[in-house]
Structure formats: structure tokens, C-alpha cells
Design a protein around this motif. Sequence first.
Motif, PDB file in Angstrom:
ATOM      1  N   VAL A  23     -20.601 -33.703   1.533  1.00  0.00           N
ATOM      2  CA  VAL A  23     -21.281 -33.492   2.681  1.00  0.00           C
ATOM      3  C   VAL A  23     -22.001 -32.161   2.456  1.00  0.00           C
ATOM      4  CG1 VAL A  23     -20.587 -32.617   5.209  1.00  0.00           C
ATOM      5  CG2 VAL A  23     -19.656 -34.497   4.224  1.00  0.00           C
ATOM      6  N   LEU A  24     -21.519 -31.210   1.959  1.00  0.00           N
ATOM      7  CA  LEU A  24     -22.460 -29.777   1.695  1.00  0.00           C
ATOM      8  C   LEU A  24     -23.584 -30.129   1.026  1.00  0.00           C
ATOM      9  CD1 LEU A  24     -22.260 -26.481   1.779  1.00  0.00           C
ATOM     10  CD2 LEU A  24     -20.919 -26.632  -0.084  1.00  0.00           C
ATOM     11  N   CYS A  25     -23.454 -30.822  -0.126  1.00  0.00           N
ATOM     12  CA  CYS A  25     -24.785 -31.208  -0.782  1.00  0.00           C
ATOM     13  C   CYS A  25     -25.735 -31.939  -0.037  1.00  0.00           C
ATOM     14  CB  CYS A  25     -24.325 -31.992  -2.144  1.00  0.00           C
ATOM     15  SG  CYS A  25     -23.536 -30.963  -3.415  1.00  0.00           S
ATOM     16  N   LEU A  26     -25.343 -32.915   0.876  1.00  0.00           N
ATOM     17  CA  LEU A  26     -26.297 -33.505   1.528  1.00  0.00           C
ATOM     18  C   LEU A  26     -26.939 -32.753   2.780  1.00  0.00           C
ATOM     19  CD1 LEU A  26     -24.131 -36.783   2.501  1.00  0.00           C
ATOM     20  CD2 LEU A  26     -26.321 -36.537   0.877  1.00  0.00           C
ATOM     21  N   VAL A  27     -26.198 -31.579   3.324  1.00  0.00           N
ATOM     22  CA  VAL A  27     -26.598 -30.618   4.347  1.00  0.00           C
ATOM     23  C   VAL A  27     -27.480 -29.784   3.596  1.00  0.00           C
ATOM     24  CG1 VAL A  27     -26.030 -28.595   5.601  1.00  0.00           C
ATOM     25  CG2 VAL A  27     -24.725 -30.446   5.529  1.00  0.00           C
ATOM     26  N   LEU A  28     -27.407 -29.401   2.412  1.00  0.00           N
ATOM     27  CA  LEU A  28     -28.082 -28.403   1.678  1.00  0.00           C
ATOM     28  C   LEU A  28     -29.444 -29.056   1.107  1.00  0.00           C
ATOM     29  CD1 LEU A  28     -25.701 -26.126  -0.471  1.00  0.00           C
ATOM     30  CD2 LEU A  28     -26.818 -25.600   1.775  1.00  0.00           C
ATOM     31  N   PHE A  29     -29.516 -30.372   0.851  1.00  0.00           N
ATOM     32  CA  PHE A  29     -30.531 -30.998   0.537  1.00  0.00           C
ATOM     33  C   PHE A  29     -31.346 -31.368   1.642  1.00  0.00           C
ATOM     34  CE2 PHE A  29     -28.286 -32.915  -3.309  1.00  0.00           C
ATOM     35  CZ  PHE A  29     -28.610 -32.171  -4.175  1.00  0.00           C
ATOM     36  N   ARG A  30     -30.989 -31.636   2.749  1.00  0.00           N
ATOM     37  CA  ARG A  30     -31.719 -31.733   3.783  1.00  0.00           C
ATOM     38  C   ARG A  30     -32.201 -30.546   4.353  1.00  0.00           C
ATOM     39  NH1 ARG A  30     -29.776 -33.288  10.139  1.00  0.00           N
ATOM     40  NH2 ARG A  30     -31.877 -33.190  11.106  1.00  0.00           N
ATOM     41  N   PHE A  31     -31.750 -29.544   4.104  1.00  0.00           N
ATOM     42  CA  PHE A  31     -32.031 -28.210   4.681  1.00  0.00           C
ATOM     43  C   PHE A  31     -33.486 -27.766   3.965  1.00  0.00           C
ATOM     44  CE2 PHE A  31     -32.127 -23.366   3.419  1.00  0.00           C
ATOM     45  CZ  PHE A  31     -32.485 -22.998   4.692  1.00  0.00           C
ATOM     46  N   VAL A  32     -33.432 -27.894   2.465  1.00  0.00           N
ATOM     47  CA  VAL A  32     -34.412 -27.666   1.692  1.00  0.00           C
ATOM     48  C   VAL A  32     -35.627 -28.465   1.893  1.00  0.00           C
ATOM     49  CG1 VAL A  32     -35.127 -27.596  -0.812  1.00  0.00           C
ATOM     50  CG2 VAL A  32     -32.838 -26.793  -0.039  1.00  0.00           C
ATOM     51  N   LYS A  33     -35.163 -29.654   2.312  1.00  0.00           N
ATOM     52  CA  LYS A  33     -36.260 -30.696   2.783  1.00  0.00           C
ATOM     53  C   LYS A  33     -37.127 -30.307   3.851  1.00  0.00           C
ATOM     54  CE  LYS A  33     -37.353 -35.489   3.190  1.00  0.00           C
ATOM     55  NZ  LYS A  33     -36.815 -36.985   3.389  1.00  0.00           N
ATOM     56  N   GLN A  34     -36.263 -29.766   4.996  1.00  0.00           N
ATOM     57  CA  GLN A  34     -36.754 -29.686   6.184  1.00  0.00           C
ATOM     58  C   GLN A  34     -37.342 -28.425   5.942  1.00  0.00           C
ATOM     59  OE1 GLN A  34     -36.408 -32.673   7.754  1.00  0.00           O
ATOM     60  NE2 GLN A  34     -36.047 -31.612   9.628  1.00  0.00           N
ATOM     61  N   GLN A  35     -36.841 -27.404   5.441  1.00  0.00           N
ATOM     62  CA  GLN A  35     -37.541 -26.070   5.267  1.00  0.00           C
ATOM     63  C   GLN A  35     -38.833 -25.995   5.025  1.00  0.00           C
ATOM     64  OE1 GLN A  35     -35.976 -23.120   2.408  1.00  0.00           O
ATOM     65  NE2 GLN A  35     -35.642 -21.463   3.993  1.00  0.00           N
ATOM     66  N   SER A  36     -38.883 -26.915   3.557  1.00  0.00           N
ATOM     67  CA  SER A  36     -40.241 -26.913   2.934  1.00  0.00           C
ATOM     68  C   SER A  36     -41.412 -27.505   3.644  1.00  0.00           C
ATOM     69  CB  SER A  36     -39.984 -27.761   1.619  1.00  0.00           C
ATOM     70  OG  SER A  36     -39.705 -29.124   2.104  1.00  0.00           O
ATOM     71  N   LYS A  37     -41.406 -27.916   4.791  1.00  0.00           N
ATOM     72  CA  LYS A  37     -42.230 -28.708   5.631  1.00  0.00           C
ATOM     73  C   LYS A  37     -42.961 -27.449   6.285  1.00  0.00           C
ATOM     74  CE  LYS A  37     -39.909 -32.943   6.394  1.00  0.00           C
ATOM     75  NZ  LYS A  37     -39.357 -33.995   7.487  1.00  0.00           N
ATOM     76  N   SER A  38     -42.515 -26.303   6.483  1.00  0.00           N
ATOM     77  CA  SER A  38     -43.246 -25.249   7.240  1.00  0.00           C
ATOM     78  C   SER A  38     -42.631 -24.003   6.842  1.00  0.00           C
ATOM     79  CB  SER A  38     -42.949 -25.432   8.938  1.00  0.00           C
ATOM     80  OG  SER A  38     -43.526 -24.452   9.474  1.00  0.00           O
ATOM     81  N   LEU A  39     -43.745 -23.061   6.730  1.00  0.00           N
ATOM     82  CA  LEU A  39     -43.343 -21.716   6.381  1.00  0.00           C
ATOM     83  C   LEU A  39     -42.091 -20.940   7.599  1.00  0.00           C
ATOM     84  CD1 LEU A  39     -46.879 -20.146   5.142  1.00  0.00           C
ATOM     85  CD2 LEU A  39     -44.600 -20.911   3.615  1.00  0.00           C
ATOM     86  N   VAL A  40     -42.526 -21.395   8.723  1.00  0.00           N
ATOM     87  CA  VAL A  40     -41.568 -20.958   9.776  1.00  0.00           C
ATOM     88  C   VAL A  40     -40.504 -21.980  10.122  1.00  0.00           C
ATOM     89  CG1 VAL A  40     -41.570 -20.383  12.455  1.00  0.00           C
ATOM     90  CG2 VAL A  40     -43.514 -19.767  10.934  1.00  0.00           C
ATOM     91  N   PRO A  41     -39.405 -21.494  10.115  1.00  0.00           N
ATOM     92  CA  PRO A  41     -38.029 -22.599  10.407  1.00  0.00           C
ATOM     93  C   PRO A  41     -38.150 -23.091  11.821  1.00  0.00           C
ATOM     94  CG  PRO A  41     -37.328 -20.427  10.343  1.00  0.00           C
ATOM     95  CD  PRO A  41     -38.767 -20.225   9.817  1.00  0.00           C
ATOM     96  N   HIS A  42     -38.005 -24.499  11.866  1.00  0.00           N
ATOM     97  CA  HIS A  42     -37.986 -25.021  13.127  1.00  0.00           C
ATOM     98  C   HIS A  42     -36.800 -25.774  13.240  1.00  0.00           C
ATOM     99  CE1 HIS A  42     -42.255 -24.131  14.091  1.00  0.00           C
ATOM    100  NE2 HIS A  42     -42.554 -24.493  12.799  1.00  0.00           N
ATOM    101  N   GLY A  43     -36.083 -25.827  14.800  1.00  0.00           N
ATOM    102  CA  GLY A  43     -34.945 -26.547  14.575  1.00  0.00           C
ATOM    103  C   GLY A  43     -33.650 -25.712  14.727  1.00  0.00           C
TER     104      GLY A  43
END
Length: 263
Positions: A46-66
Motif C-alpha cells: 500500500v505504501l509503495c502504491l501511495v508513493l508511486f501515485r504521489f510521484v506520478k501526480q506530482q510530476s504533472k505540475s510544478l504546483v501541487p494540486h489536490g
Amino acid sequence: MDSLVAQLPGLVNELIAGFVSHPVAGDLSVFGISQYTFWMVVAIIVLCLVLFRFVKQQSKSLVPHGVFVNGVEFLVEYVRDNVLKGTVGDTWKKHFPFIATVFFFVLINDLFGLIPGAKPGTGSIAVTGAVATWSFVYFIYIGIQKKGAWGYIKSLAPKGVSFPINLVVWVIEVFSTFLRLVTLAVRLFCNMFAGHVVLGTFAIMASLFFGQIAAGAAPLATMSIGWELILIIIYAVEMLVAVIQAYVFALLSSVYVQLAEND
């Protein structure tokens, strides 16, 4: 009322017995997977899935959203600024991967302990002992890397103290260094174990009194509402304890690294 009280010791003993490791696969005397190992693996996935999703979502924008991205980023920055930079100082980047891994591993396992029926890794002294051992090995390695093996050994004795007092202090410091391993493991395990027992006990009390509704004992059934409210409060406190214990474990590991580098 007396019958409910009479049932409580047996149910609490059954609750505590449920914390004993038992195999969910294989044989623990040879090779097997206990319930603690199983839930630890689930927590890591679960932790790995959370971190992978975080990296993916974060890479979409310089400003964090959500809420999700901002929440995880807050935890990462908190470890960086309040745990590492505040203790280790300028060398924080070198130690960030290890300390952050320890923090998130302890945190996710602590939070899994709030799931009814789950037996997280931090509920087992074997797991907390293993994490504490890695922390111990890490700061010893950092000390040796910084000063050399003999230099680190000598650094455990204070400078400017004459013989034989310095030898006595050195022995005490060696004992204190190894004691860090024990205190890291036992502190985390005891806090998690005690919290789970308290939660389970109040859940038993609430269910016993709530069960009186079917029996038509309205006064006793009403008392269950009080037990439920107490259970909710303790549950909220345990959520806070889960975060605090992860913070304390990571902070102490950082302090030990700082001591190893600068003594």
C-alpha cells in the motif's frame, strides 16, 4: 450487570492471546508467514502504491494540486525540515532516504493497526527489533565512515578526561549505545501493543453492553453508548499516537546519526 463483568476477563484474555504470532502459511518453527508478516507486506505494498501515485501526480505540475498530493508532500517536507534539518543539519540530504523510509514504514504499519482484525508489523517485537537494528547499524556505519573504526570507538570516551575515569565513561557509553537498539524497539512495540489492547478492551465493553438491547435490558444498552463514545475518543488518540511514534522513531534515529557524525 454481574454476568457482563464476569465475561470480561475471559474475553480480554482471548483478545491478548490473539496477539501471539501464529502462521497464516507454512510453519513458524521452520519457515512460515505469521499474521504480522502478512499485514506488514500488505502495508508495504500500500505504501509503495501511495508513493508511486504521489510521484506520478506530482510530476504533472510544478504546483501541487489536490488533498492527496499536498498531504503526502506535507509529510515528506515535515521529515525533511523538522526531523532531519533540525537535527543532522547540512548533511541531511545524505540521510534523507533512510530516515524517510523508516518514518513511512513505521507510520503505515501503525495506521494499519487501527484496522479491526489487522496485525501490523509494528505490533510485533520481531519487526520493531528489526527496524531498530537497521537504525542501529546505520548510525554505527555513519560513525565509522566519518571517523574510521578506531576513531569512532575512541570517540565514545569524552575528551579531556584522565585515565581511568575515561575508561569507565567509555564502558558506560558503549552500553548506552547498544541500549539505543533496545529502547527503539521496545518503545515502539509497547506503545502499539498497549494501544491495541486498550482499543480491543473498550470495543469488547461496548459490544457486551450493546448486546443487551436484544435482551431488552434498556439501561445496560444505554451504557453502551458511553463505551462507544470512549472508544471513538481512544481511536482518535491512537491515530495521533501512530503518527507520533513514527515521528519519534525517525527523530531518535536522526539524533543518533548526528551524534555519530559529530562526537
